[in-house]
Design a protein around this motif. Structure first.
Motif: not given
Length: 76
Positions: A11, A9, A57
């Protein structure tokens, strides 16, 4: 030993500062390895606040309902 599939993942790294659960997971992983103080979530958040430009990130790999790896990367 069975192979595990990691689910990654991504983000913004700012999420580490904003989300207590992410900081707890980061610190848990750090503590399970070397427990290096300068790799704590608090130290990383401070470094991002001073040296980051917002493009960083946060990548988190999960398997079996737990975080297994985390990294902060800067895209080119």
């Amino acid at each position: 030993m069975s192979a595990r599939t990691l689910s990654w993942h991504r983000q913004p790294a700012r999420a580490l500062h904003d989300t207590a659960a992410l900081r707890n997971e980061w610190d848990r992983l750090n503590d399970e390895r070397l427990g290096v103080p300068f790799l704590s979530a608090d130290a990383l958040c401070a470094a991002l606040a001073v040296f980051g430009d917002g493009s960083e990130q946060l990548l988190t790999a999960q398997a079996g309902g737990r975080s297994r790896a985390t990294a902060v990367l800067v895209p080119q």
